[in-house]
Design a protein around this motif. Structure first.
Motif, PDB file in Angstrom:
ATOM      1  N   VAL A   1      -0.345  -4.841   5.192  1.00  0.00           N
ATOM      2  CA  VAL A   1      -0.585  -3.919   4.067  1.00  0.00           C
ATOM      3  C   VAL A   1       0.673  -3.792   3.223  1.00  0.00           C
ATOM      4  O   VAL A   1       0.663  -3.166   2.164  1.00  0.00           O
TER       5      VAL A   1
ATOM      6  N   ALA B   1       0.853  -1.182   0.000  1.00  0.00           N
ATOM      7  CA  ALA B   1       0.000   0.000   0.000  1.00  0.00           C
ATOM      8  C   ALA B   1       0.891   1.236   0.000  1.00  0.00           C
ATOM      9  O   ALA B   1       1.860   1.321   0.755  1.00  0.00           O
TER      10      ALA B   1
ATOM     11  N   GLN C   1      -5.775  -3.145  -1.545  1.00  0.00           N
ATOM     12  CA  GLN C   1      -6.025  -2.118  -0.525  1.00  0.00           C
ATOM     13  C   GLN C   1      -7.525  -1.930  -0.243  1.00  0.00           C
ATOM     14  O   GLN C   1      -8.005  -0.804  -0.070  1.00  0.00           O
TER      15      GLN C   1
ATOM     16  N   ASP D   1      -3.891  -7.274   2.550  1.00  0.00           N
ATOM     17  CA  ASP D   1      -4.962  -6.401   2.056  1.00  0.00           C
ATOM     18  C   ASP D   1      -4.781  -6.191   0.553  1.00  0.00           C
ATOM     19  O   ASP D   1      -4.368  -5.129   0.110  1.00  0.00           O
TER      20      ASP D   1
ATOM     21  N   ILE E   1      -7.973  -0.658   3.403  1.00  0.00           N
ATOM     22  CA  ILE E   1      -7.347   0.671   3.490  1.00  0.00           C
ATOM     23  C   ILE E   1      -8.256   1.734   2.879  1.00  0.00           C
ATOM     24  O   ILE E   1      -8.499   2.793   3.459  1.00  0.00           O
TER      25      ILE E   1
END
Length: 227
Positions: free
Chosen positions: A164, A83, A185, A182, A188
């Protein structure tokens, strides 16, 4: 009759007439020959591909190609893109996220029975409570990994560890716990997270998002440094 509509009709008629004439002329002169006729010199694309595959099979090239593709896929899955633009939490903070969703249009079953009316407010937590404790962390940061381990010991029955960034598979093996990633994302973006680590739990019909400053401790796992 409006001039615009009439003009459109005339253009359509002209185009249709041209297409008809082209088709007619094509049929009229199909039997005639203009000059010499030669066989098509270009190789058939499918035959060319098959010939190349046969050549690779003969010299082992296809097996090598398959191995390279498999290795690239495994590497991509084990070390997915991190991320971007996520900071490390410097000060503890708490905020809340309301997952309520407004039905955009009427929803019916296959027999036309109404399931939900347009404009209805639906909170998924009222139907399916979130019983887990979700930890989002950067797997390349030793302090954040240590925080994730601490939370796993504190909430052993409900913990969900989600990296992440970093190599989730190596982290999972080292921790002896499932570590997810994740991908894309999703969490997020959905929760509007801009810094990690965070702890996400349910509070009433809201999601409680706790940004926790990781304490500088010696991590049990040796992790990859940030690039």
């Amino acid at each position: 009759m409006p001039a615009v509509w009439l003009g459109g009709c005339m253009r359509f008629i002209k185009c249709s007439t041209l297409l008809f004439l082209l088709a007619f002329l094509g049929h009229s002169y199909a039997a005639e020959v203009f000059g010499s006729v030669y066989p098509i010199a270009e190789p058939d694309a499918l035959e060319e591909i098959q010939a190349k595959l046969q050549a690779k099979l003969a010299n082992g090239g296809l097996e090598k190609l398959q191995k390279e593709v498999t290795e690239r896929m495994e590497k991509s899955l084990e070390n997915p893109p991190a991320a971007l633009n996520l900071a490390t939490v410097q000060k503890d903070a708490v905020r809340y996220y309301d997952p309520t969703w407004i039905v955009p249009e009427n929803i019916t079953d296959h027999e036309g029975n109404m399931i939900a009316l347009a404009g209805t407010r639906v909170n998924p937590l009222a139907v399916m409570p979130m019983l887990q404790t979700l930890i989002l962390f950067d797997g390349r940061d030793a302090d954040q990994v240590a925080f994730a381990q601490e939370q796993a010991l504190k909430y052993p029955q409900t913990i969900i560890l989600m990296a992440v960034a970093g190599k989730w598979k190596d982290l999972s093996l080292a921790m002896g716990l499932p570590v997810y990633f994740d991908q894309g994302q999703v969490w997020i973006k959905k929760l509007g997270i801009t810094q990690v680590p965070v702890r996400v739990t349910q509070a009433g019909l809201l999601l409680k998002i706790e940004e926790v400053k990781p304490t500088a401790v010696i991590a049990v796992i040796v992790t990859e440094s940030k690039k």
